[in-house]
Motif scaffolding. Structure first.
Motif, mmCIF file in Angstrom:
data_model
loop_
_atom_site.group_PDB
_atom_site.id
_atom_site.type_symbol
_atom_site.label_atom_id
_atom_site.label_comp_id
_atom_site.label_asym_id
_atom_site.label_seq_id
_atom_site.Cartn_x
_atom_site.Cartn_y
_atom_site.Cartn_z
ATOM 1 N N ALA A 45 11.554 -1.318 -8.874
ATOM 2 C CA ALA A 45 12.488 -0.258 -8.500
ATOM 3 C C ALA A 45 12.083 0.382 -7.169
ATOM 4 N N VAL A 46 10.782 0.372 -6.870
ATOM 5 C CA VAL A 46 10.312 1.062 -5.664
ATOM 6 C C VAL A 46 10.929 0.488 -4.380
ATOM 7 N N PRO A 47 10.920 -0.845 -4.205
ATOM 8 C CA PRO A 47 11.508 -1.374 -2.966
ATOM 9 C C PRO A 47 12.973 -0.992 -2.781
ATOM 10 N N SER A 48 13.715 -0.875 -3.887
ATOM 11 C CA SER A 48 15.120 -0.491 -3.739
ATOM 12 C C SER A 48 15.220 0.917 -3.183
ATOM 13 N N GLY A 49 14.316 1.796 -3.652
ATOM 14 C CA GLY A 49 14.293 3.152 -3.123
ATOM 15 C C GLY A 49 14.017 3.151 -1.625
ATOM 16 N N GLY A 90 11.427 7.917 -0.553
ATOM 17 C CA GLY A 90 11.714 6.544 -0.967
ATOM 18 C C GLY A 90 10.546 5.850 -1.632
ATOM 19 N N ILE A 91 9.320 6.351 -1.425
ATOM 20 C CA ILE A 91 8.167 5.685 -2.034
ATOM 21 C C ILE A 91 7.390 6.644 -2.938
ATOM 22 N N VAL A 92 6.875 7.734 -2.343
ATOM 23 C CA VAL A 92 5.952 8.591 -3.103
ATOM 24 C C VAL A 92 6.636 9.215 -4.317
ATOM 25 N N LEU A 93 7.813 9.802 -4.089
ATOM 26 C CA LEU A 93 8.516 10.457 -5.185
ATOM 27 C C LEU A 93 8.874 9.482 -6.310
ATOM 28 N N PRO A 94 9.524 8.327 -5.978
ATOM 29 C CA PRO A 94 9.831 7.392 -7.059
ATOM 30 C C PRO A 94 8.589 6.929 -7.815
ATOM 31 N N ILE A 101 11.445 -1.885 5.375
ATOM 32 C CA ILE A 101 12.458 -2.732 4.737
ATOM 33 C C ILE A 101 11.936 -4.145 4.556
ATOM 34 N N VAL A 102 11.208 -4.637 5.554
ATOM 35 C CA VAL A 102 10.609 -5.972 5.401
ATOM 36 C C VAL A 102 9.670 -5.965 4.196
ATOM 37 N N VAL A 103 8.869 -4.923 4.084
ATOM 38 C CA VAL A 103 7.971 -4.804 2.931
ATOM 39 C C VAL A 103 8.782 -4.787 1.640
ATOM 40 N N ALA A 122 8.342 -7.437 -1.290
ATOM 41 C CA ALA A 122 7.871 -6.952 -2.586
ATOM 42 C C ALA A 122 8.882 -7.273 -3.677
ATOM 43 N N THR A 123 10.179 -7.090 -3.381
ATOM 44 C CA THR A 123 11.197 -7.431 -4.369
ATOM 45 C C THR A 123 11.105 -8.907 -4.725
ATOM 46 N N GLY A 124 10.932 -9.739 -3.698
ATOM 47 C CA GLY A 124 10.836 -11.179 -3.931
ATOM 48 C C GLY A 124 9.740 -11.504 -4.926
#
Lengths: 310, 101, 844
Positions: free
Chosen positions: C340-344, A64-68, C300-302, C306-308
């Protein structure tokens, strides 16, 4: 006509580069989507081997973090290089053409011999393989100049002149359309781009910059008279006659174009007649008033005259 | 309230960096004659990016709380912000300054 | 993380006999006509969400009409002019009247239950926001029936929306109607921020907060920073339409791109404003269905935070094709990658949670909608990354590819979670749950219909079909994808219709079964109009799972505040980070004043739209009077003094200063004002970069002499100082104390005079607002500060009236404190403005 306005049928340098970018991203995106679907299915399946590593924060951190972050870094860099490659070409040999967005048509201004420019409308003819720098301006609201098979779009914004570079890779007709909502008949504001080889282009340019063909028979002479006496010249120019209006499209060579009314209808005498009498139904809110003053004979004469202006 | 602000210090640095970089580029391109703004924009972006990354590094090393949850959140936000700042910084290495797309 | 629960529960059994009856009496919902006065979150929350859903149906019907028109090329089912109105109203209604209000409604309805608060801290403010929205929204929507609807698109770009190209009132309906609904959204945001931070149950520190509360907190904070930009933009456009101040006219130094900057500075975060609460809802439903705590709560909180933030770095995303420099586009492309990262993070946290469950993940209707959301949202996220790559966006921008993309993100990211929410939380407010059998049909119809509608739009867009076209040629290959889309739209609509039928058959207001899903969070405690019988002490994220017997103990009244010690509506206020109890807030009950305030505010705006000026002003005055009557009933003072809430804790019933909820609300309001002013400062500097030729410089005769800003600044500082003295003066003994209200008045007059001096200085220098973009910006800046100081003036008169009535003293002083806070803020804003307006040109 399929593909005449398609991003996926590129006929220009920029469009080809972007199509490659798209297909690659589509492939990558599909793989990611499949991976997410498979992981979700495994997660839902209940106890199955390999479910253990799915259930921890490690999954989130690595997948969810490193790969993206890695994938996005690569994509960002690629996108930026593509952006650099697509920047306006400062080619000294480039042809400069101006296109002005008007509600709801396109004024096209070509450079003529001796620094004198001349106008056309709703159709852009360009030489194949040569950079064309298109100066984009607007006469009223925001429009956007877009020929998907040649390149991406660039907006026309009041008070600004944007420049975009087009290079057509092959001869042929592409269709373009206004991509920024400009009110009223936005949907009916299209145009054609015709890519010609160099010699054809030069001879076309020479002909196009000249005055209109004089009427050859009695009927078209009547048509010309009607055009002049009915006030059409208040808005339209026909070079070589007294009609020198600047509000509507230049009609000097209107009969030689592929379409009428900003690619709304085909171009022949019958269509011109319908347009003159009934244009508000064909293209609602367009700024030309309907002319119901002509009887059938007059309308036929006027239409034939205009259709003959090749 | 200071506790809440400390929690989101990373993204605040990102936002400040973003504003400085975007503002500097827009303003320098607007006021400098063409051909003279490139070096100053590149320098402004470079300095701002290094300063932001340094600030984030410092912020990351001193999370300012021993409460595990708040420390973890602060740290990860700092890391994400640093990635975002770096992404912003590399653009100037690739894309030409002050030119139309 | 799990603290041990207190050894003894705070309150002993048996409870006095009449406690529950008293709670029921105090929190009773008014009947008959007086129902309009209701403020209880469960009552108005349902009404709120019902209205939002109504707008969803209405805007959806407009969408169906559009799909019918586009089913085939060269169709003339609808006229061009009607179609242009339809897509404008469809987009505007979905964004402003459905999506944001629906999420605020869920906040108002669910938050107090999740936080086991009796109500949010400003119940009448919520009610005001709702009524303003209902009236304004209905009038705006009805314009479609009278051919009066705006035709400028939901984005309303000038110059198309200037009087020259959009004569008549239709654009004004958008500007005033939506501007006014934005204010309602901000009112809701104030309530939600203070509610989440200050009315949590004892023990619920930040790390134990339900994810939905986190997402609503960030949602509301984003509204505070994003909405003022569009409020400023609508003000500017309306002023240009009405008075010709040239903010957007290139010929006089304005720039149409300024609108786009401001609009999308709001508009892009808006997408995340809509998505975050929905993601929060999913983060509540997934753990319940997996019967396990959320995996990666911290992450998820992060992701939410971060999205905000990152979503504020994306606005030029919508302006990639405007010809602004390539490097600027690159910055925004980089920020688009960052968001895009937070959505992942969230997607994989949900997957991990599904896998982590005890036994299989339960497939219920809410789960189906969550899974559908996961699929659709991932597709939308991936196409979002694609359009964030600038060169591809040059092609995709303003085509049906983008239409497909954002419907995937918005319907997938918001509507599907909303339907999951309807099925999941219905038992909380309805005597019967919605039908699982119907639910599956609803889901499959909607899921299949959605994809059949919107997937082909990607293809149509790539084949070159632009957005916002009412018709297209039949011979260029767009017919098939469009026909498929239209068929899909009707399947989707059938799903929604089936849901409405299910709702009609089974939804009955009342108390449903307790905790039918065996969830772990507090909204599933037994509750009634007063929320929970007593307010629990929370020691974990899923108290119902971790604290056995909690439901029974809460219901028996063994936790905090099982009664109504002050004899009125009240709840416990806790500290923002650790949630330690601080005081008991006494809240207002039903009333007419806020209702009339909403009615008259709406009437004022709508009458202004149709240019009926005198009645509009009258309504404006009535609205202000209603507000004054409303707030007159607040600030009850310390009353009987501290009250016991259990466990030997006695809490005060009154607070002033930085620990009071009123102070927090004022600070949030000041942040709103500051965002508005920052947007103005950005606009000022931006227009200068576009049109330096119309700007005043140090030696320009149009720039007032130094004496003007010095005088204005001195008056601002004088006002600031006087407010400090007036604050101290409240502690003095009579008769010296009477100086305090007088000083307050003088202070606010100083601030007012400072603004007048500022305006007068420019006027005497010969500057007129319609002259140039520079002039317009100068006068607009003064107007913004003027708004603040006029408010301060009204508030200080109000404070004086309360002093005279004996309702303001050194202890009971909220009315004064708030006036002083806003006064100081106004003075600060004024000083910053003076430095910019008089200093910046002198640097040139």
């Amino acid at each position: 006509m399929n593909g005449v306005q398609s991003v996926l049928a590129p006929r220009g340098q920029d469009a080809e580069r972007i199509a490659t970018l798209f297909w690659t991203m589509l492939g990558g995106g599909t793989l990611i989507m499949l991976a997410v679907a498979v992981l979700t299915a495994l997660a839902l399946k209940g106890d199955s081997p390999g479910r253990g590593w799915l259930r921890s924060e490690r999954l989130v951190v690595w997948v969810g973090i490193v790969l993206p972050v890695c994938l996005l870094t690569a994509l960002l860099a690629w996108g930026l290089f593509a952006l650099r490659a697509g920047a306006v070409h400062s080619d000294p040999d480039a042809l400069r053409v101006a296109v002005v967005g008007e509600r709801w048509w396109w004024r096209v201004i070509y450079p003529g011999a001796g620094g004198r420019s001349f106008e056309s409308a709703n159709e852009l003819r360009i030489p194949v393989g040569r950079t064309v720098n298109v100066e984009l301006r607007t006469a009223d609201v925001i429009h956007s100049f877009w020929v998907p098979s040649l390149a991406g779009k660039v907006d026309m914004i009041p008070g600004r002149t944007n420049v975009m570079s087009l290079v057509a890779n092959a001869t042929g007709v592409s269709r373009g359309q206004c991509a920024e909502y400009c009110g009223g008949a936005h949907a009916l504001m299209s145009f054609h781009v015709v890519a010609l080889n160099a010699t054809e282009f030069e001879s076309w340019l020479a002909h196009e910059s000249g005055p209109a063909i004089p009427p050859a028979d009695a009927e078209t002479r009547l048509g010309q008279t009607l055009f002049i006496t009915s006030g059409c010249g208040a808005c339209h120019t026909i070079r070589g006659t007294d009609a020198a209006g600047r509000i509507g499209p230049d009609l000097t060579h209107v009969g030689g174009r592929l379409s009428l009314a900003a690619a709304t209808m085909s171009n022949d005498a019958a269509a011109i007649g319908r347009w003159i009498r009934d244009n508000q139904h064909i293209k609602p809110q367009n700024r030309m008033p309907p002319f119901a003053i002509f009887d059938d004979r007059q309308l036929a004469a006027l239409s034939r005259y205009l259709a003959g202006l090749k | 309230m200071p506790l809440l602000i400390r929690l989101v210090l990373g993204p605040i640095v990102w936002a400040a960096h973003f504003a400085v970089v975007y503002g500097a580029h827009t303003a320098l391109c607007a006021i400098r004659p063409p051909g003279t703004a490139e070096a100053s924009v590149a320098m402004a972006v470079g300095i701002a990016t290094l300063a932001a990354l340094l600030t984030l590094l410092l912020a990351g090393m001193t999370p300012g709380t021993a409460v595990r949850f708040r420390r973890d959140v602060t740290l990860l936000l700092t890391v994400l912000s640093a990635i975002a700042v770096a992404w912003l910084g590399i653009t100037v290495l690739i894309v030409p300054v002050c030119t139309s797309p | 993380m799990n603290e041990s629960p207190p050894a003894d529960l705070p309150n002993p059994l048996p409870r006095p006999a009449r406690e529950r009856e008293e709670l029921l009496r105090i929190w009773a919902t008014p009947r008959g006509w007086r129902r309009l006065t209701a403020v209880n979150n469960t009552v108005i929350g349902i009404f709120y969400i019902g209205m939002a859903f109504l707008f969803f149906i209405l805007a959806g019907l407009l969408g169906l009409l559009m799909r019918a028109q586009l089913a085939a090329g060269d169709s003339t089912l609808l006229s061009q002019d009607l179609y242009n109105q339809l897509f404008t109203v469809h987009g505007t209604t979905m964004m402003f009247l459905f999506a944001v209000p629906a999420m605020e409604a869920l906040g108002v309805m669910l938050l107090p239950q999740m936080l086991a608060a009796r109500d949010l801290p400003f119940p009448r403010l919520s009610a005001f926001a709702i009524w303003a929205y209902v009236i304004g929204g209905l009038v705006f929507f009805s314009t479609i029936f009278y051919d009066l609807a705006p035709r400028g698109g939901w984005f309303m770009y000038p110059p198309l929306t200037l009087t020259e190209f959009s004569p008549g009132d239709s654009a004004d309906f958008w500007l005033l109607g939506i501007g006014f609904i934005e204010i309602s959204a901000i009112a809701g945001a104030v309530e939600i921020i203070v509610g989440v931070l200050r009315t949590r149950p004892p023990g619920m520190s930040l790390d134990k907060m339900p994810i939905f509360a986190w997402s609503m907190l960030i949602f509301a904070a984003m509204i505070v920073f994003a909405f003022p930009a569009v409020i400023l933009a609508t003000m500017m456009l309306e002023i240009e339409r009405s008075f010709g101040w040239p903010f957007f006219t290139a010929a006089r130094g304005g720039d149409s791109l300024l609108w786009q900057h401001l609009f999308w500075f709001f508009g892009h975060p808006e997408v995340y404003i809509i998505f975050l609460p929905a993601a929060g809802l999913v983060s509540m439903i997934v753990p319940t269905m997996a019967r396990t705590p959320l995996v990666g709560y911290r992450l998820i909180v992060v992701a939410l935070i971060a999205t905000g933030f990152f979503s504020f770095g994306l606005w030029v995303h919508h302006m990639f094709t405007t010809g602004i420099p390539a490097l600027s586009l690159a910055f925004f492309s980089a920020a688009s990658m960052a968001v895009a990262v937070p959505s992942g993070i969230q997607v994989f946290s949900w997957i991990a949670t599904m896998a982590a469950g005890r036994g299989r993940f339960r497939i219920t209707t809410p789960s189906l909608f969550v899974l559908g959301f996961l699929f659709i949202f991932t597709v939308g996220g991936l196409t979002g990354v694609m359009v964030a790559v600038v060169p591809f966006d040059f092609q995709a921008h303003d085509t049906y590819f983008v239409v497909a993309h954002f419907h995937y993100v918005l319907i997938g990211g918001m509507v599907f979670p909303l339907f999951a929410t309807f099925y999941y939380w219905a038992p909380m407010v309805s005597r019967r749950a919605l039908s699982e059998r119907f639910g599956r049909w609803v889901f499959w119809l909607m899921f299949v219909g959605f994809n059949v509608t919107f997937f082909p739009m990607h293809i149509a867009g790539l084949m070159g079909m632009p957005r916002r076209v009412w018709t297209y040629p039949a011979d260029i290959g767009w017919d098939l994808p469009n026909l498929v889309s239209t068929i899909g739209a009707f399947i989707l609509a059938a799903g929604v219709l089936l849901f409405v039928i299910d709702l009609g058959l089974r939804f009955r207001r009342g108390k449903g079964p307790d905790n039918p899903w065996q969830a772990g969070t507090l909204e599933w405690l037994p509750n009634d109009v007063y929320s929970t019988r007593s307010i629990p002490h929370v020691t974990s994220r899923e108290p119902l799972w971790e604290q056995p017997g909690l439901a029974r103990d809460v219901e028996q009244g063994r936790y905090y505040l099982p009664n109504a010690p002050t004899g009125g509506r009240e709840t416990i206020v806790t500290s923002p980070v650790d949630a330690t109890p601080e005081y008991v807030i006494r809240m207002p009950g039903p009333g007419w004043a806020h209702f009339f305030a909403a009615v008259f505010t709406a009437a004022c705006f709508l009458l202004l739209t149709v240019k009926v000026v005198v009645p509009a002003i009258a309504c404006g005055v009535l609205a202000v009077l209603s507000c004054l009557v409303w707030v007159w009933q607040l600030d009850l003072g310390p009353g009987k003094g501290p009250v016991p809430i259990g466990a030997g804790i006695s809490l005060p019933t009154y607070r002033t200063g930085p620990t009071s909820h009123s102070w927090w609300a004022m600070v949030v309001l000041m942040l709103v004002a500051a965002s508005l002013y920052l947007a103005w400062m950005f606009s000022y500097l931006y227009l200068w970069t576009v049109s330096p030729e119309v700007w005043a410089t140090g030696d320009s005769p149009l720039l007032p002499g130094v004496e003007w800003p010095v005088l204005s600044g001195a008056l601002l500082l004088a006002g600031t100082g006087l407010l400090v003295v007036a604050g101290r003066g409240l502690a003095w003994t009579r008769p010296l104390r009477h100086v305090s209200p007088a000083l307050t008045l003088i202070a606010s007059l100083c601030l007012t005079a400072a603004t007048i001096v500022e305006i007068f200085g420019h006027w005497t220098a010969g500057l007129r607002p319609a002259d140039s973009a520079y002039a317009a910006m100068v006068y607009l800046g003064a107007t913004l500060t003027g708004q603040v100081v006029i408010t301060v003036l009204i508030m200080s008169l109000f404070a004086i009236a309360r002093y005279a009535a004996g309702k303001l003293d050194n202890v009971r002083r909220l009315a004064f404190d708030n006036t002083a806070l806003l006064g100081w803020y106004g003075a600060g804003q004024g000083l910053v403005g003076l430095v910019l307006v008089h200093g910046f040109p002198r640097l040139l």
